[in-house]
Write a protein that holds these residues in place. Structure first.
Motif, PDB file in Angstrom:
ATOM      1  N   PRO A 198      30.147  11.602  -0.640  1.00  0.00           N
ATOM      2  CA  PRO A 198      29.589  12.583  -1.334  1.00  0.00           C
ATOM      3  C   PRO A 198      28.738  12.515  -1.942  1.00  0.00           C
ATOM      4  O   PRO A 198      27.562  12.988  -2.425  1.00  0.00           O
ATOM      5  CB  PRO A 198      30.685  14.078  -1.346  1.00  0.00           C
ATOM      6  CG  PRO A 198      32.061  13.093  -1.142  1.00  0.00           C
ATOM      7  CD  PRO A 198      31.766  11.396  -0.302  1.00  0.00           C
ATOM      8  N   ASP A 219      18.159  17.627   3.635  1.00  0.00           N
ATOM      9  CA  ASP A 219      18.600  16.800   5.333  1.00  0.00           C
ATOM     10  C   ASP A 219      20.182  16.400   4.298  1.00  0.00           C
ATOM     11  O   ASP A 219      21.541  16.564   4.003  1.00  0.00           O
ATOM     12  CB  ASP A 219      18.775  16.074   5.327  1.00  0.00           C
ATOM     13  CG  ASP A 219      17.701  16.941   6.678  1.00  0.00           C
ATOM     14  OD1 ASP A 219      17.297  17.878   6.725  1.00  0.00           O
ATOM     15  OD2 ASP A 219      16.644  16.225   6.981  1.00  0.00           O
ATOM     16  N   ALA A 222      23.328  18.767   2.411  1.00  0.00           N
ATOM     17  CA  ALA A 222      23.374  19.475   3.331  1.00  0.00           C
ATOM     18  C   ALA A 222      24.743  18.304   3.713  1.00  0.00           C
ATOM     19  O   ALA A 222      26.025  18.652   3.906  1.00  0.00           O
ATOM     20  CB  ALA A 222      23.213  19.951   4.697  1.00  0.00           C
ATOM     21  N   ARG A 223      24.651  17.232   4.054  1.00  0.00           N
ATOM     22  CA  ARG A 223      25.250  16.516   4.076  1.00  0.00           C
ATOM     23  C   ARG A 223      26.403  16.251   3.066  1.00  0.00           C
ATOM     24  O   ARG A 223      27.932  15.793   3.110  1.00  0.00           O
ATOM     25  CB  ARG A 223      25.214  15.025   4.710  1.00  0.00           C
ATOM     26  CG  ARG A 223      23.881  15.246   6.212  1.00  0.00           C
ATOM     27  CD  ARG A 223      23.805  13.735   6.465  1.00  0.00           C
ATOM     28  NE  ARG A 223      24.725  12.563   6.762  1.00  0.00           N
ATOM     29  CZ  ARG A 223      24.292  11.646   6.814  1.00  0.00           C
ATOM     30  NH1 ARG A 223      23.085  10.973   6.808  1.00  0.00           N
ATOM     31  NH2 ARG A 223      25.498  10.468   6.673  1.00  0.00           N
ATOM     32  N   GLU A 225      27.474  18.586   1.157  1.00  0.00           N
ATOM     33  CA  GLU A 225      27.994  19.513   0.800  1.00  0.00           C
ATOM     34  C   GLU A 225      28.977  19.268   1.939  1.00  0.00           C
ATOM     35  O   GLU A 225      30.652  19.715   1.647  1.00  0.00           O
ATOM     36  CB  GLU A 225      27.502  20.683   0.523  1.00  0.00           C
ATOM     37  CG  GLU A 225      28.194  22.024   0.552  1.00  0.00           C
ATOM     38  CD  GLU A 225      27.082  23.033   0.458  1.00  0.00           C
ATOM     39  OE1 GLU A 225      27.418  24.211  -0.307  1.00  0.00           O
ATOM     40  OE2 GLU A 225      26.143  23.121   0.970  1.00  0.00           O
ATOM     41  N   GLU A 226      28.693  18.952   2.493  1.00  0.00           N
ATOM     42  CA  GLU A 226      30.103  18.231   4.318  1.00  0.00           C
ATOM     43  C   GLU A 226      31.005  17.972   3.630  1.00  0.00           C
ATOM     44  O   GLU A 226      32.530  17.788   3.894  1.00  0.00           O
ATOM     45  CB  GLU A 226      29.319  18.760   5.618  1.00  0.00           C
ATOM     46  CG  GLU A 226      28.259  19.407   5.905  1.00  0.00           C
ATOM     47  CD  GLU A 226      27.780  19.535   7.515  1.00  0.00           C
ATOM     48  OE1 GLU A 226      27.166  17.839   7.438  1.00  0.00           O
ATOM     49  OE2 GLU A 226      26.799  19.867   7.866  1.00  0.00           O
ATOM     50  N   ALA A 227      30.075  16.436   2.931  1.00  0.00           N
ATOM     51  CA  ALA A 227      31.541  15.514   2.785  1.00  0.00           C
ATOM     52  C   ALA A 227      32.753  15.961   2.000  1.00  0.00           C
ATOM     53  O   ALA A 227      33.489  15.677   1.593  1.00  0.00           O
ATOM     54  CB  ALA A 227      30.690  13.959   2.502  1.00  0.00           C
ATOM     55  N   HIS A 228      31.864  16.671   0.693  1.00  0.00           N
ATOM     56  CA  HIS A 228      32.852  17.251  -0.107  1.00  0.00           C
ATOM     57  C   HIS A 228      33.611  18.397  -0.355  1.00  0.00           C
ATOM     58  O   HIS A 228      34.634  18.005   0.132  1.00  0.00           O
ATOM     59  CB  HIS A 228      31.850  18.195  -1.535  1.00  0.00           C
ATOM     60  CG  HIS A 228      32.001  17.541  -2.803  1.00  0.00           C
ATOM     61  ND1 HIS A 228      31.639  16.006  -3.250  1.00  0.00           N
ATOM     62  CD2 HIS A 228      30.114  16.856  -3.108  1.00  0.00           C
ATOM     63  CE1 HIS A 228      31.475  15.522  -3.881  1.00  0.00           C
ATOM     64  NE2 HIS A 228      29.828  16.072  -4.347  1.00  0.00           N
ATOM     65  N   LEU A 229      33.820  19.105   1.172  1.00  0.00           N
ATOM     66  CA  LEU A 229      34.142  20.062   1.723  1.00  0.00           C
ATOM     67  C   LEU A 229      35.081  19.467   2.593  1.00  0.00           C
ATOM     68  O   LEU A 229      36.825  19.786   3.033  1.00  0.00           O
ATOM     69  CB  LEU A 229      33.496  21.027   2.323  1.00  0.00           C
ATOM     70  CG  LEU A 229      33.389  22.307   1.632  1.00  0.00           C
ATOM     71  CD1 LEU A 229      32.345  22.657   2.423  1.00  0.00           C
ATOM     72  CD2 LEU A 229      33.573  22.859   1.135  1.00  0.00           C
ATOM     73  N   ARG A 230      34.518  18.466   3.381  1.00  0.00           N
ATOM     74  CA  ARG A 230      36.061  17.921   3.716  1.00  0.00           C
ATOM     75  C   ARG A 230      36.446  17.019   3.117  1.00  0.00           C
ATOM     76  O   ARG A 230      37.771  16.196   3.842  1.00  0.00           O
ATOM     77  CB  ARG A 230      35.236  16.846   4.863  1.00  0.00           C
ATOM     78  CG  ARG A 230      35.637  15.849   5.839  1.00  0.00           C
ATOM     79  CD  ARG A 230      34.704  15.158   7.086  1.00  0.00           C
ATOM     80  NE  ARG A 230      34.559  13.824   6.367  1.00  0.00           N
ATOM     81  CZ  ARG A 230      33.275  13.499   5.653  1.00  0.00           C
ATOM     82  NH1 ARG A 230      32.060  14.242   6.400  1.00  0.00           N
ATOM     83  NH2 ARG A 230      32.621  12.854   5.284  1.00  0.00           N
ATOM     84  N   TYR A 234      36.174  20.589  -3.860  1.00  0.00           N
ATOM     85  CA  TYR A 234      35.545  22.514  -3.155  1.00  0.00           C
ATOM     86  C   TYR A 234      34.872  22.731  -5.115  1.00  0.00           C
ATOM     87  O   TYR A 234      33.709  22.947  -5.410  1.00  0.00           O
ATOM     88  CB  TYR A 234      36.462  23.369  -3.328  1.00  0.00           C
ATOM     89  CG  TYR A 234      37.398  23.065  -1.803  1.00  0.00           C
ATOM     90  CD1 TYR A 234      36.760  23.295  -0.933  1.00  0.00           C
ATOM     91  CD2 TYR A 234      38.175  22.845  -2.139  1.00  0.00           C
ATOM     92  CE1 TYR A 234      37.554  23.426   0.216  1.00  0.00           C
ATOM     93  CE2 TYR A 234      39.356  22.487  -0.888  1.00  0.00           C
ATOM     94  CZ  TYR A 234      38.817  22.988   0.367  1.00  0.00           C
ATOM     95  OH  TYR A 234      38.972  22.554   1.816  1.00  0.00           O
ATOM     96  N   ARG A 237      31.609  20.107  -5.296  1.00  0.00           N
ATOM     97  CA  ARG A 237      30.042  20.431  -4.935  1.00  0.00           C
ATOM     98  C   ARG A 237      28.823  20.962  -4.746  1.00  0.00           C
ATOM     99  O   ARG A 237      28.554  21.213  -5.275  1.00  0.00           O
ATOM    100  CB  ARG A 237      30.547  20.799  -3.015  1.00  0.00           C
ATOM    101  CG  ARG A 237      31.270  22.266  -3.356  1.00  0.00           C
ATOM    102  CD  ARG A 237      31.689  23.245  -1.914  1.00  0.00           C
ATOM    103  NE  ARG A 237      32.496  24.567  -1.697  1.00  0.00           N
ATOM    104  CZ  ARG A 237      31.042  25.438  -1.732  1.00  0.00           C
ATOM    105  NH1 ARG A 237      30.657  25.692  -1.182  1.00  0.00           N
ATOM    106  NH2 ARG A 237      31.918  26.726  -2.293  1.00  0.00           N
TER     107      ARG A 237
END
Length: 546
Positions: A198, A219, A222-223, A225-230, A234, A237
């Protein structure tokens, strides 16, 4: 680039502390502090570590106890760094390194040696991050190199330290505006260091935003942020949100940038992340100034400055003071402008950021020129012009010389824009002085290879003056020989960020040891700003023939 104030590292294994084997109350205490860090609750973590350190310091001294104390101090420094207590982190990290390095020659078993290496690696990386965030890039690079050398004997099964070292290298390249190298390394590490994914994605977004590739930047963000959430990051991000604001600012979308920075500022204020909050305030001040809101810009600049000073980010504070000086100048508050500018210059001088020293001197020279335009100096006018020239011309020579040795085209191009403005000011003052000899020497200096592009950058737009990224210590190695070009060719090469050689000295007299063009100003620039202005080569002046 935007400042990664908290610059979180890949998250450590929360069960690692349980396997340390120090005994109680230390093993359970390390585990509890680790859980507080993951919450995140840095105050609670520091309380636990502080209690454990007090117990460790009451124990009889031995190599094992020194390692325990060093480990605790290393963790305390890491938490202080995350909480933007840079002075506190510096003390803790240095004390930890002293203790841990001090037992390097003590015989250890395999487990003891692995733990010693783990603590030393972690502390060196904390030191590198601390140095990076305080603008000491060369020293940070040395700490990373030392940590990297230790990896050869360290069994980094999870790849955590490898990821941290790679990520720190990427951030150092970004700090030096070496966008191409940073992008290449971050892209390579994405496959090799999944724990840093991330953060690397976020870095790639900043690189693309800084190189005017805004769709690609979004792009990557967005990736990230998705990786941090995964991964359950929290809190971390929110750094991506601030970087999205930076991208909007670079794209000229001030409304979106202001909205995102305001949102990020609210979050950082709740989390107590003073340095991140100061970065947001600095950016919002620039937006306010661009819109002509001088009062709002001044208030935000003052707030950001106070926070940078609070956390010990000296160079960032000086940059904010320099921006504040510009806002004061626009409000016609000359006394405040001089106070802030001198305060910034003192910091730059201490930290050897000489390009910024020249930038301050240019600002002061501009003020003197404005004063000459508005006030009748009478019999003192010649002395006033001479004083302005003594500031403006050495500063212009130093700023223009940036293209000689900065390692990246980005840095050379940014500082050359400022140099154009500086040289325009120097020529205006020289014409005003009616000193034909000085004007002639300026022209000779240009024809010898110095790029005095007097028409490319307009100074009419005072609402958005050039404020380049700090380029300190971004010098290219000596073996990368620049091109030796004449005036017009050098100007063309420099305008696209290519390196060109410093111009030779122009000998203005046929007599041995005679003066060279702009001799006094070149000497002043080299003394003040600690950089070469001309090469050692000497060429004779060739007068025009009819």
């Amino acid at each position: 680039m935007p400042d990664d104030a908290d610059s979180p590292q890949p998250t450590a294994d929360p069960d690692m502390a349980v396997r340390l084997g120090y005994g109680e109350p230390f093993d359970s205490g390390f585990a509890l502090a680790e859980r507080h860090q993951l919450t995140p609750d840095p105050s609670a973590a520091l309380t636990v570590y502080g209690e454990l350190l007090a117990v460790a310091e009451s124990l009889e001294d031995s190599p094992d106890v020194r390692l325990l104390r060093g480990h605790l101090l290393s963790d305390i420094g890491t938490v202080q760094l995350a909480a933007t207590d840079l002075p506190g982190a510096a003390l803790s990290v240095e004390r930890s390194l002293e203790l841990v390095r001090g037992i390097a020659s003590v015989p250890m078993g395999p487990n003891g040696r692995r733990l010693w290496l783990e603590v030393l690696l972690k502390t060196l990386l904390a030191r590198a991050e601390l140095l990076r965030r305080t603008g000491q890039f060369d020293e940070a690079q040395q700490a990373v190199d030392e940590a990297s050398a230790l990896l050869a004997e360290f069994d980094d099964v999870e790849g955590l330290r490898t990821a941290e070292i790679g990520l720190t290298r990427v951030r150092l390249l970004m700090d030096r505006s070496a966008w191409g190298a940073a992008e290449e390394l971050a892209s390579t590490l994405l496959a090799d260091a999944p724990l840093a994914e991330p953060y690397l994605l976020d870095c790639l977004g900043v690189v693309c935003a800084s190189t005017v590739r805004f769709e690609q930047a979004e792009d990557w963000f967005a990736r990230a942020e998705e990786a941090h959430l995964r991964l359950g990051h929290y809190a971390e991000r929110h750094q991506v949100l601030a970087h999205r604001a930076y991208a909007a600012l670079r794209a000229g979308d001030l409304d979106r940038a202001e909205e995102l920075y305001a949102t990020a500022a609210e979050i950082f204020e709740r989390q107590g992340r003073a340095e991140d909050l100061a970065v947001c305030e600095q950016a919002r001040a620039a937006i306010a100034a661009h819109r002509g809101d001088t009062a709002g810009a001044a208030a935000l600049t003052a707030a950001g400055l106070a926070r940078f000073q609070q956390v010990g980010a000296a160079v960032a504070a000086a940059d904010t003071m320099l921006m504040g000086a510009r806002h004061a100048y626009e409000r016609a508050d000359i006394d405040e402008m001089k106070r802030l500018a001198q305060g910034a210059r003192d910091v730059y001088q201490e930290r050897e950021v000489y390009e910024r020293c020249a930038q301050v001197d240019l600002m002061l020279a501009r003020t003197l020129e404005d004063n000459l335009n508005r006030t009748d100096h009478g019999v003192h006018e010649r002395a006033s012009i001479a004083h302005a020239l003594s500031l403006a011309l050495p500063a212009a020579l130093a700023l223009e010389a940036a293209r000689y040795d900065f390692a990246t085209a980005h840095a050379r191009s940014q500082w050359l824009q400022l140099a154009d403005e500086a040289m325009q000011l120097a020529f205006r003052l020289a014409l005003r002085s009616n000193d034909q000899g000085l004007i002639f020497e300026l022209v000779e200096h240009r024809c010898a290879g110095a790029s005095l592009a007097l028409s490319r950058t307009s100074t009419a737009d005072r609402a958005a003056p050039v404020f380049p990224d700090a380029a300190m210590k971004t010098y290219a190695p000596d073996d990368g020989a620049p091109m030796a070009l004449g005036g017009v060719a050098a100007e063309a090469a420099a305008s696209v960020g290519l390196r060109v050689a410093p111009p030779p000295k122009i000998v203005m007299s046929a007599q041995a040891g005679g003066r060279t063009a702009l001799q006094e100003y070149v000497q002043a620039a080299e003394f003040r700003y600690h950089r070469p202005i001309v090469s050692e080569e000497e060429v004779p002046f060739c007068p025009p023939t009819l």
